[in-house]
Motif scaffolding. Structure first.
Motif, PDB file in Angstrom:
ATOM      1  N   GLY A 112       0.848  -1.187   0.000  1.00  0.00           N
ATOM      2  CA  GLY A 112       0.000   0.000   0.000  1.00  0.00           C
ATOM      3  C   GLY A 112       0.882   1.235   0.000  1.00  0.00           C
ATOM      4  N   THR A 114       0.632   3.779   1.626  1.00  0.00           N
ATOM      5  CA  THR A 114       0.851   4.245   2.996  1.00  0.00           C
ATOM      6  C   THR A 114       2.211   3.787   3.522  1.00  0.00           C
ATOM      7  N   ILE A 117       4.845   6.033   2.046  1.00  0.00           N
ATOM      8  CA  ILE A 117       4.843   7.332   2.731  1.00  0.00           C
ATOM      9  C   ILE A 117       5.635   7.225   4.035  1.00  0.00           C
ATOM     10  N   PHE A 135      -4.134  14.123   3.140  1.00  0.00           N
ATOM     11  CA  PHE A 135      -4.229  12.717   3.557  1.00  0.00           C
ATOM     12  C   PHE A 135      -3.414  12.594   4.843  1.00  0.00           C
ATOM     13  N   ILE A 181      -0.162  16.635  -3.262  1.00  0.00           N
ATOM     14  CA  ILE A 181      -1.046  15.548  -3.688  1.00  0.00           C
ATOM     15  C   ILE A 181      -1.930  16.102  -4.811  1.00  0.00           C
ATOM     16  N   ASN A 185      -6.606  14.775  -1.905  1.00  0.00           N
ATOM     17  CA  ASN A 185      -7.616  14.174  -1.046  1.00  0.00           C
ATOM     18  C   ASN A 185      -7.642  15.035   0.221  1.00  0.00           C
ATOM     19  N   ASP A 212       2.226  12.972  -4.794  1.00  0.00           N
ATOM     20  CA  ASP A 212       1.332  11.824  -4.617  1.00  0.00           C
ATOM     21  C   ASP A 212       0.301  11.855  -5.740  1.00  0.00           C
ATOM     22  N   SER A 214      -1.898   9.417  -6.465  1.00  0.00           N
ATOM     23  CA  SER A 214      -2.796   8.282  -6.249  1.00  0.00           C
ATOM     24  C   SER A 214      -4.126   8.410  -6.994  1.00  0.00           C
ATOM     25  N   PHE A 215      -4.554   9.652  -7.280  1.00  0.00           N
ATOM     26  CA  PHE A 215      -5.852   9.841  -7.946  1.00  0.00           C
ATOM     27  C   PHE A 215      -5.724  10.324  -9.390  1.00  0.00           C
ATOM     28  N   SER A 246      -0.760   4.983  -5.003  1.00  0.00           N
ATOM     29  CA  SER A 246      -1.592   3.915  -4.450  1.00  0.00           C
ATOM     30  C   SER A 246      -2.309   3.206  -5.592  1.00  0.00           C
ATOM     31  N   MET A 247      -2.540   1.918  -5.449  1.00  0.00           N
ATOM     32  CA  MET A 247      -3.346   1.172  -6.415  1.00  0.00           C
ATOM     33  C   MET A 247      -4.776   0.992  -5.882  1.00  0.00           C
ATOM     34  N   SER A 248      -4.963   1.385  -4.598  1.00  0.00           N
ATOM     35  CA  SER A 248      -6.210   1.044  -3.904  1.00  0.00           C
ATOM     36  C   SER A 248      -7.442   1.656  -4.541  1.00  0.00           C
ATOM     37  N   LYS A 249      -7.343   2.923  -4.936  1.00  0.00           N
ATOM     38  CA  LYS A 249      -8.535   3.658  -5.348  1.00  0.00           C
ATOM     39  C   LYS A 249      -8.853   3.413  -6.819  1.00  0.00           C
ATOM     40  N   ARG A 257      -3.510  -4.322  -0.527  1.00  0.00           N
ATOM     41  CA  ARG A 257      -2.372  -3.505  -0.106  1.00  0.00           C
ATOM     42  C   ARG A 257      -1.269  -3.518  -1.173  1.00  0.00           C
ATOM     43  N   ALA A 258      -1.449  -2.723  -2.184  1.00  0.00           N
ATOM     44  CA  ALA A 258      -0.450  -2.633  -3.249  1.00  0.00           C
ATOM     45  C   ALA A 258      -0.251  -1.173  -3.632  1.00  0.00           C
TER      46      ALA A 258
HETATM   47  C1  LIG Z   1      -5.543   6.353   0.052  1.00  0.00           C
HETATM   48  C2  LIG Z   1      -4.371   7.210  -0.208  1.00  0.00           C
HETATM   49  C3  LIG Z   1      -3.058   6.706  -0.120  1.00  0.00           C
HETATM   50  C4  LIG Z   1      -2.682   5.329   0.386  1.00  0.00           C
HETATM   51  O1  LIG Z   1      -3.359   4.282  -0.133  1.00  0.00           O
HETATM   52  P1  LIG Z   1      -2.900   2.791   0.109  1.00  0.00           P
HETATM   53  O2  LIG Z   1      -4.188   2.059   0.273  1.00  0.00           O
HETATM   54  O3  LIG Z   1      -2.028   2.706   1.295  1.00  0.00           O
HETATM   55  O4  LIG Z   1      -2.208   2.389  -1.148  1.00  0.00           O
HETATM   56  C5  LIG Z   1      -2.008   7.554  -0.425  1.00  0.00           C
HETATM   57  N1  LIG Z   1      -2.214   8.822  -0.782  1.00  0.00           N
HETATM   58  C6  LIG Z   1      -3.452   9.342  -0.866  1.00  0.00           C
HETATM   59  C7  LIG Z   1      -3.600  10.758  -1.269  1.00  0.00           C
HETATM   60  C8  LIG Z   1      -4.566   8.561  -0.575  1.00  0.00           C
HETATM   61  O5  LIG Z   1      -5.786   9.092  -0.615  1.00  0.00           O
END
Ligand SMILES: *Cc1c(COP(=O)(O)O)cnc(C)c1O
Length: 395
Positions: A112, A114, A117, A135, A181, A185, A212, A214-215, A246-249, A257-258
């Motif tokens: 993840g 996280t 970070i 975040f 970011i 977020n 970051d 991630s989005f 992040s790959m989560s979103k 958790r990737a």
């Molecule tokens: C959710 C998020 C992450 C971390 O997501 P992981 O689930 O740990 O991969 C990192 N940065 C931002 C801005 C996020 O919203």
């Protein structure tokens, strides 16, 4: 205008559930309790739609279809994941580097984003300059010896990062690390390419700038056909930039958790010399292996464009709302400011109790004065129910 709204009427039973919710979220710190945790603690609550976690549901289904087909074709696949160690960090980086077009020795694979970070902040920073709201791990993970300062984003300016003011704020803070970011977020603001490049060109004296992204898949960026959107085209020009992804979103797989981070080779080496050997899981490795399959990425991009159409339709509806102020977003969620006398905790609880719609109350977010909800955007039919629920509780 957000005026003349009568306060929301609440029944005694609703009030009691509200108290239980408050206690539960106090125990969960600055992140929302998971659905499982919530339903176990308060069985009366039935969640129909999870609009709290920021997950692309179409991508989850795509992953799920690949996984099911592969397990069917190879019944031992899942057993091997349970029994065997996953590949080492560097081996996964080697494979992923081809699909991402990033040298493997600059790729840090994380459990993840996280974890990435945490690794960067704990190893390469002493003073971190964040933007608020943000975040929360970016400041929560700072240790007792680390300093955190902030640049406050202004809701009246749509949370935009003003390049000149921002650079001034970073330089006068004397931080060695800055965090950007984009899209951010919880507000969804995307830093325009020219602004980002200008900012980075002025901050070359810092040892680390975390970007970051991630989005970034949800933003309307100029991306060559068939490629995954990324800011690396801009950030590659600056050797003090660390990308966090992040790959989560976007892939809808928070449970696996990737994530990964792109940083200078020496830093990857330093991190891997002191740990993170098998820090992902077999499931995460399986997910990353899908990047080797051009068909998966093609299909993902197709699902992404359908999902972005749902996002556009959702925001076109909230633009017409006169009972909340919905901010422009380049991400897959929307931040909404409530009228002054409506508490975001109460609004979120009633959305949950009366409609089973779980959204994020931002009452505790540093940098958000007043009451805000963050609503994740889902499938078309779920979005309609979310919009109806918002109108019912707040309209
Ligand atoms: C959710 C998020 C992450 C971390 O997501 P992981 O689930 O740990 O991969 C990192 N940065 C931002 C801005 C996020 O919203």
């Amino acid at each position: 205008m957000l005026t003349n709204l009568s306060p929301i009427r609440i029944s005694p039973k609703e009030r009691s559930i509200l108290h239980q919710l408050e206690e539960l979220s106090a125990r969960s710190g600055s992140h929302s309790p998971s659905l499982g945790t919530m339903q176990k603690a308060i069985p009366e609550i039935v969640v129909n739609i999870d609009a709290c976690y920021l997950s692309n549901p179409l991508a989850t289904d795509l992953f799920w279809s690949y996984f099911n087909a592969d397990v069917l074709a190879d019944p031992q696949l899942f057993k091997r994941m349970l029994e065997a160690y996953p590949s080492q960090n560097r081996a996964i980086a080697e494979r992923l580097s081809v699909a991402l077009g990033v040298p493997a020795d600059q790729l840090f694979i994380a459990n993840g984003a996280t974890e990435a970070i945490q690794a960067v902040i704990h190893n390469f920073s002493s003073h971190i300059h964040i933007n608020t709201p943000t975040f929360s791990p970016y400041y929560e993970f700072a240790g007792p010896d680390q300093q955190v300062t902030a640049f406050e984003l202004d809701p009246a300016k749509n949370f935009a990062v003003d390049p000149e003011e921002y650079v001034k704020s970073v330089l006068s803070s004397h931080a060695d690390t800055a965090v950007l970011i984009s899209p951010n977020n919880p507000d969804g603001y995307l830093i325009p390419d020219d602004d980002l490049e200008w900012i980075l060109s002025k901050l070359t004296s810092l040892s680390t700038i975390i970007v970051d992204e991630s989005f970034i898949h949800f933003a309307d960026t100029a991306t060559p056909d068939g490629e995954l959107p990324s800011l690396t085209g801009i950030t590659n020009k600056f050797d003090n930039v660390t990308i966090v992804k992040s790959m989560s979103k976007d892939f809808g797989i928070a449970g696996i958790r990737a994530g990964y981070s792109i940083m200078p080779t020496e830093r990857v080496t330093q991190l891997l010399n002191n740990g993170y050997l098998w820090n992902t899981s077999g499931m995460a490795e399986y997910f990353f292996s899908l990047f080797d399959r051009p068909q998966f990425l093609d299909q993902y991009l197709g699902e992404l464009s359908s999902y972005k159409a749902y996002i556009d339709k959702f925001t076109a509806s909230t633009e017409k709302f006169d009972f909340v102020q919905a901010f422009n977003t380049s991400a897959n969620f929307q931040l909404m400011k409530l009228p002054e006398h409506v508490s975001s905790d109460v609004a979120a609880a009633l959305l949950l109790i009366r409609h089973g719609v779980y959204v994020r109350s931002c009452g505790d977010k540093i940098g958000l004065d007043g009451d805000f909800l963050r609503v994740a955007i889902r499938t078309e039919s779920e979005n309609e129910r979310i919009l109806d629920a918002l109108a019912d509780i707040l309209g």
